[in-house]
Design a protein around this motif. Structure first.
Motif, mmCIF file in Angstrom:
data_model
loop_
_atom_site.group_PDB
_atom_site.id
_atom_site.type_symbol
_atom_site.label_atom_id
_atom_site.label_comp_id
_atom_site.label_asym_id
_atom_site.label_seq_id
_atom_site.Cartn_x
_atom_site.Cartn_y
_atom_site.Cartn_z
ATOM 1 N N ILE A 23 0.767 -0.971 0.015
ATOM 2 C CA ILE A 23 0.041 -0.002 -0.206
ATOM 3 C C ILE A 23 0.888 1.401 0.102
ATOM 4 O O ILE A 23 0.724 2.223 -0.911
ATOM 5 C CB ILE A 23 -1.085 0.158 1.256
ATOM 6 N N ASN A 24 1.847 1.259 1.014
ATOM 7 C CA ASN A 24 2.786 2.462 0.997
ATOM 8 C C ASN A 24 3.511 2.699 -0.082
ATOM 9 O O ASN A 24 3.630 3.989 -0.803
ATOM 10 C CB ASN A 24 3.531 2.425 1.994
ATOM 11 N N VAL A 25 4.473 1.760 -0.752
ATOM 12 C CA VAL A 25 5.092 1.782 -1.929
ATOM 13 C C VAL A 25 4.107 2.169 -2.948
ATOM 14 O O VAL A 25 4.458 3.138 -3.713
ATOM 15 C CB VAL A 25 5.671 0.324 -2.211
ATOM 16 N N GLU A 26 3.209 1.810 -3.317
ATOM 17 C CA GLU A 26 2.167 2.074 -4.355
ATOM 18 C C GLU A 26 1.590 3.651 -4.173
ATOM 19 O O GLU A 26 1.574 4.292 -5.347
ATOM 20 C CB GLU A 26 1.073 0.977 -4.665
ATOM 21 N N SER A 27 1.340 3.916 -3.271
ATOM 22 C CA SER A 27 1.034 5.185 -2.694
ATOM 23 C C SER A 27 1.821 6.319 -3.090
ATOM 24 O O SER A 27 1.728 7.313 -3.613
ATOM 25 C CB SER A 27 0.386 5.287 -1.312
ATOM 26 N N ALA A 28 2.988 6.087 -2.648
ATOM 27 C CA ALA A 28 4.333 6.800 -2.964
ATOM 28 C C ALA A 28 4.572 6.933 -4.459
ATOM 29 O O ALA A 28 4.755 8.017 -4.951
ATOM 30 C CB ALA A 28 5.584 6.615 -2.218
ATOM 31 N N LYS A 29 4.494 5.749 -5.007
ATOM 32 C CA LYS A 29 4.822 5.835 -6.565
ATOM 33 C C LYS A 29 3.887 6.523 -7.284
ATOM 34 O O LYS A 29 4.285 7.668 -8.047
ATOM 35 C CB LYS A 29 4.841 4.297 -7.049
ATOM 36 N N LEU A 30 2.460 6.514 -6.812
ATOM 37 C CA LEU A 30 1.434 7.388 -7.520
ATOM 38 C C LEU A 30 1.660 8.976 -7.388
ATOM 39 O O LEU A 30 1.630 9.595 -8.305
ATOM 40 C CB LEU A 30 -0.042 6.708 -6.898
ATOM 41 N N ALA A 31 1.861 9.282 -6.159
ATOM 42 C CA ALA A 31 2.110 10.552 -5.696
ATOM 43 C C ALA A 31 3.247 11.052 -6.593
ATOM 44 O O ALA A 31 3.344 12.298 -6.909
ATOM 45 C CB ALA A 31 2.170 10.815 -4.403
ATOM 46 N N ARG A 32 4.260 10.370 -6.505
ATOM 47 C CA ARG A 32 5.770 10.669 -7.186
ATOM 48 C C ARG A 32 5.494 10.876 -8.683
ATOM 49 O O ARG A 32 6.055 11.742 -9.339
ATOM 50 C CB ARG A 32 6.764 9.641 -6.763
ATOM 51 N N ARG A 33 4.964 10.087 -9.225
ATOM 52 C CA ARG A 33 4.709 10.022 -10.712
ATOM 53 C C ARG A 33 3.899 11.272 -10.901
ATOM 54 O O ARG A 33 4.171 12.252 -12.097
ATOM 55 C CB ARG A 33 3.749 9.083 -11.228
ATOM 56 N N ILE A 34 2.979 11.787 -10.305
ATOM 57 C CA ILE A 34 1.952 12.963 -10.594
ATOM 58 C C ILE A 34 2.683 14.330 -10.156
ATOM 59 O O ILE A 34 2.761 15.084 -11.122
ATOM 60 C CB ILE A 34 0.616 13.012 -9.914
ATOM 61 N N ALA A 35 3.477 14.369 -9.044
ATOM 62 C CA ALA A 35 4.184 15.312 -8.620
ATOM 63 C C ALA A 35 5.513 15.670 -9.801
ATOM 64 O O ALA A 35 5.474 16.875 -10.385
ATOM 65 C CB ALA A 35 5.072 15.013 -7.445
ATOM 66 N N ASP A 36 6.054 14.557 -10.137
ATOM 67 C CA ASP A 36 7.001 14.712 -11.327
ATOM 68 C C ASP A 36 6.433 15.328 -12.644
ATOM 69 O O ASP A 36 7.143 16.071 -13.215
ATOM 70 C CB ASP A 36 7.694 13.575 -11.543
ATOM 71 N N GLU A 37 5.278 14.831 -13.073
ATOM 72 C CA GLU A 37 4.470 15.159 -14.308
ATOM 73 C C GLU A 37 4.307 16.689 -14.185
ATOM 74 O O GLU A 37 4.636 17.420 -15.263
ATOM 75 C CB GLU A 37 3.288 14.479 -14.359
ATOM 76 N N PHE A 38 3.797 17.181 -13.068
ATOM 77 C CA PHE A 38 3.646 18.694 -12.973
ATOM 78 C C PHE A 38 4.888 19.459 -12.786
ATOM 79 O O PHE A 38 4.707 20.526 -13.369
ATOM 80 C CB PHE A 38 2.466 18.920 -11.771
ATOM 81 N N ALA A 39 5.903 18.996 -12.135
ATOM 82 C CA ALA A 39 7.086 19.789 -12.062
ATOM 83 C C ALA A 39 7.749 19.832 -13.459
ATOM 84 O O ALA A 39 8.319 20.903 -13.875
ATOM 85 C CB ALA A 39 8.184 18.986 -11.221
ATOM 86 N N ALA A 40 7.353 18.730 -14.322
ATOM 87 C CA ALA A 40 8.001 18.942 -15.769
ATOM 88 C C ALA A 40 7.328 19.809 -16.680
ATOM 89 O O ALA A 40 7.963 20.372 -17.675
ATOM 90 C CB ALA A 40 7.777 17.589 -16.423
ATOM 91 N N LYS A 41 6.189 20.265 -16.395
ATOM 92 C CA LYS A 41 5.403 20.902 -17.146
ATOM 93 C C LYS A 41 5.735 22.562 -17.069
ATOM 94 O O LYS A 41 5.791 23.166 -17.875
ATOM 95 C CB LYS A 41 3.893 21.189 -16.720
ATOM 96 N N ASP A 42 6.211 22.925 -15.731
ATOM 97 C CA ASP A 42 6.476 24.279 -15.457
ATOM 98 C C ASP A 42 7.746 24.668 -14.803
ATOM 99 O O ASP A 42 8.263 25.778 -14.619
ATOM 100 C CB ASP A 42 5.451 25.000 -14.672
#
Length: 348
Positions: A100-119
């Protein structure tokens, strides 16, 4: 540059924004038991086990993370408040804690990196760990004040299991939040330090206390100043308050922390107090106006929302404090500071 350095650099530029509530947002999806349980084949009902959605319905926490980033958040808190062995035992899912924790962190990490890459603006992931439903400082048996359901070492091990998984999944920090028992928080601190030692690097710690009465104490009886004295040795990246009674009632306690803490202050209150049906009625503009006063007074570095807050609340807060100068970290005099339930300072 370390994650701590990057975060401090961003916090020096502006007031950072953390996200809002997950539980109330998940409720809006009106998920049934089948949606929570998925195909895991668990023996207990899973409805209400929000953390397990990382495995059974990941599109739900993903959508919530996206909504908060779109609202202006700089920090995503993982949907793992109860993703520990103690809390998951209520659902017969303690064997899934790591996943649960690994997948939750991976999910948040992926979206955080996606938004960081945009701007190009850094986004951060805080691995959230809650207090569990156990307390180390108080007995659950009024007839046996010395009785404890668990001990310090057991809780430290419970936290260590969760922390290791959050870091593996990509969390930048460990957020020990809604601290109602200072000794529970100390177990989380020790678990984080030991996890960092095992990796030969620092894992930055965020600490957030919750107040259980209007005099400004948590359940174990500590005032906000005594709490700071008890945890300052951990060099937390941020310290502050969450949940509690809403922004209006937190004002004097935010002021106290802002004056004494030589680290960043992060405050994320409830959207007011719940009504008789348990719902939160405080409008985003109201919440933003209240927390904005702390920004005007130079008392905060990170702002967000807890129970009842929505992406609309986070957007209103982000808009309100845009361009405001973040709090300057003070340099308190070097003296001996101790803590019982009250703070004790030995004058130089």
């Amino acid at each position: 540059m370390t994650t701590r350095d990057t975060f401090l650099a961003e916090a020096a530029k502006r007031i950072l924004i953390t996200d809002g509530a997950f539980g109330t947002e998940i409720q809006n999806w009106k998920l049934d038991e089948a949606a929570y349980a998925g195909t895991l084949g668990l023996s207990h009902d899973q409805k209400g086990n929000n953390d397990i959605l990382a495995l059974t319905k990941p599109e739900v926490p993903e959508a919530i993370h996206r909504a908060y980033f779109e609202a202006g958040a700089d920090i995503a808190e993982t949907n793992t408040f109860s993703a520990n062995r103690i809390s998951q035992a209520d659902y017969g899912a303690e064997h899934l804690v790591r996943e649960i924790n690994v997948e939750s962190a991976k999910l948040a990490r992926r979206i955080a990196d996606e938004f960081a890459a945009k701007d190009g603006r850094p986004r951060f992931v805080a691995g959230a760990i809650g207090p569990t439903n156990k307390t180390l400082s108080l007995s659950p048996d009024v007839n046996d004040p010395g009785y404890r359901e668990i001990d310090f070492d057991y809780l430290k091990d419970v936290y260590r299991e969760q922390i290791d998984a959050l870091i593996e999944g990509g969390a930048d920090f460990i957020l020990i939040e809604t601290v109602f028992d200072t000794l529970n928080a100390k177990a989380g601190i020790m678990a984080t330090i030991e996890a960092g030692e095992a990796l030969s690097r620092e894992i930055p710690i965020m600490l957030s206390m919750t107040l259980t009465d209007l005099s400004g104490r948590n359940l174990s009886g500590h005032t906000v100043e005594a709490f700071w004295h008890a945890v300052r040795h951990a060099r937390p990246l941020t310290i502050g308050l969450n949940c509690s009674f809403g922004a209006e009632q937190l004002r004097p306690h935010v002021k106290t922390l802002s004056e004494i803490c030589d680290t960043l202050i992060m405050i994320y209150p409830n959207a007011g107090l719940p009504n008789e049906l348990g719902a939160y009625d405080e409008a985003p503009v109201t919440t933003a106006g209240l927390v904005g006063e702390w920004a005007v007074e130079g008392q905060v570095n990170v702002l967000g929302g807890c129970c009842g807050s929505t992406p609309a609340h986070i957007k209103a807060i982000a808009d309100k404090v845009k361009g405001m100068t973040p709090r300057t970290i003070p340099t308190p005099p070097v003296v001996t500071r101790l803590a019982g339930l009250e703070p004790f300072t030995m004058a130089a």
